[in-house]
Design a protein around this motif. Structure first.
Motif, PDB file in Angstrom:
ATOM      1  N   SER A  31       0.811  -1.211   0.000  1.00 15.76           N
ATOM      2  CA  SER A  31       0.000   0.000   0.000  1.00 15.76           C
ATOM      3  C   SER A  31       0.846   1.264   0.000  1.00 15.76           C
ATOM      4  O   SER A  31       0.310   2.370  -0.150  1.00 15.76           O
ATOM      5  N   TYR A  32       2.153   1.135   0.146  1.00 17.41           N
ATOM      6  CA  TYR A  32       3.028   2.301   0.247  1.00 17.41           C
ATOM      7  C   TYR A  32       3.616   2.694  -1.100  1.00 17.41           C
ATOM      8  O   TYR A  32       3.996   1.836  -1.902  1.00 17.41           O
ATOM      9  N   TRP A  53       2.124   2.687  -5.450  1.00 13.77           N
ATOM     10  CA  TRP A  53       1.914   1.427  -4.754  1.00 13.77           C
ATOM     11  C   TRP A  53       1.914   0.200  -5.674  1.00 13.77           C
ATOM     12  O   TRP A  53       2.353  -0.880  -5.282  1.00 13.77           O
ATOM     13  N   PRO A 100       2.950   7.447   2.192  1.00 12.24           N
ATOM     14  CA  PRO A 100       1.551   7.172   1.862  1.00 12.24           C
ATOM     15  C   PRO A 100       1.177   7.469   0.408  1.00 12.24           C
ATOM     16  O   PRO A 100       0.166   6.941  -0.074  1.00 12.24           O
TER      17      PRO A 100
END
Length: 122
Positions: A31-32, A53, A100
């Motif tokens: 997810s990063y 991601w 993120p």
């Protein structure tokens, strides 16, 4: 929390190639967004490349575009930096980072590795 460990650095002659790896452990690596940065002695840490991601979006610094390629393998929790046509000015400690969202800004990355030295010299 994500732990990052870089490897693959070393001494290479000008015009040579190296491939850096960054292995991640911890939750939700996939997810990063991930990035590579570098810091030469006496200089600030500079952006090199970043990847989103799923690997569908990449950004490069002008100084490395066309010579370096960032990629990721989410199944292996690893990102890579293929560096070709290396120049003496590429000499630096290279760091990988996780954040993120994809960005070129150092402060937007939350987790950092300890770095791996790349030296380009004849």
């Amino acid at each position: 929390q994500v732990q990052l460990v870089e490897s693959g650095g070393g001494l290479v002659q000008p015009g040579g190639s190296l491939r850096l790896s960054c292995a991640a452990s911890g939750r939700a690596f996939g997810s990063y967004a991930m990035g590579w940065f570098r810091q030469a002695p006496g200089k600030e840490r500079d952006f090199v490349a970043a990847i989103n991601w799923n690997g569908g979006v990449t950004h490069y610094a002008d100084s490395v575009r066309g010579r370096f390629t960032i990629s990721r393998d989410n199944a292996k929790n690893t990102i890579y930096l293929q560096m070709n046509s290396l120049k003496p000015e590429d000499t630096a400690v290279y760091y990988c980072a996780a954040g993120p969202f994809i960005t070129t800004i150092t402060s937007h990355f939350d987790f950092w590795g300890q770095g791996t030295q790349v030296t380009v010299s004849s």
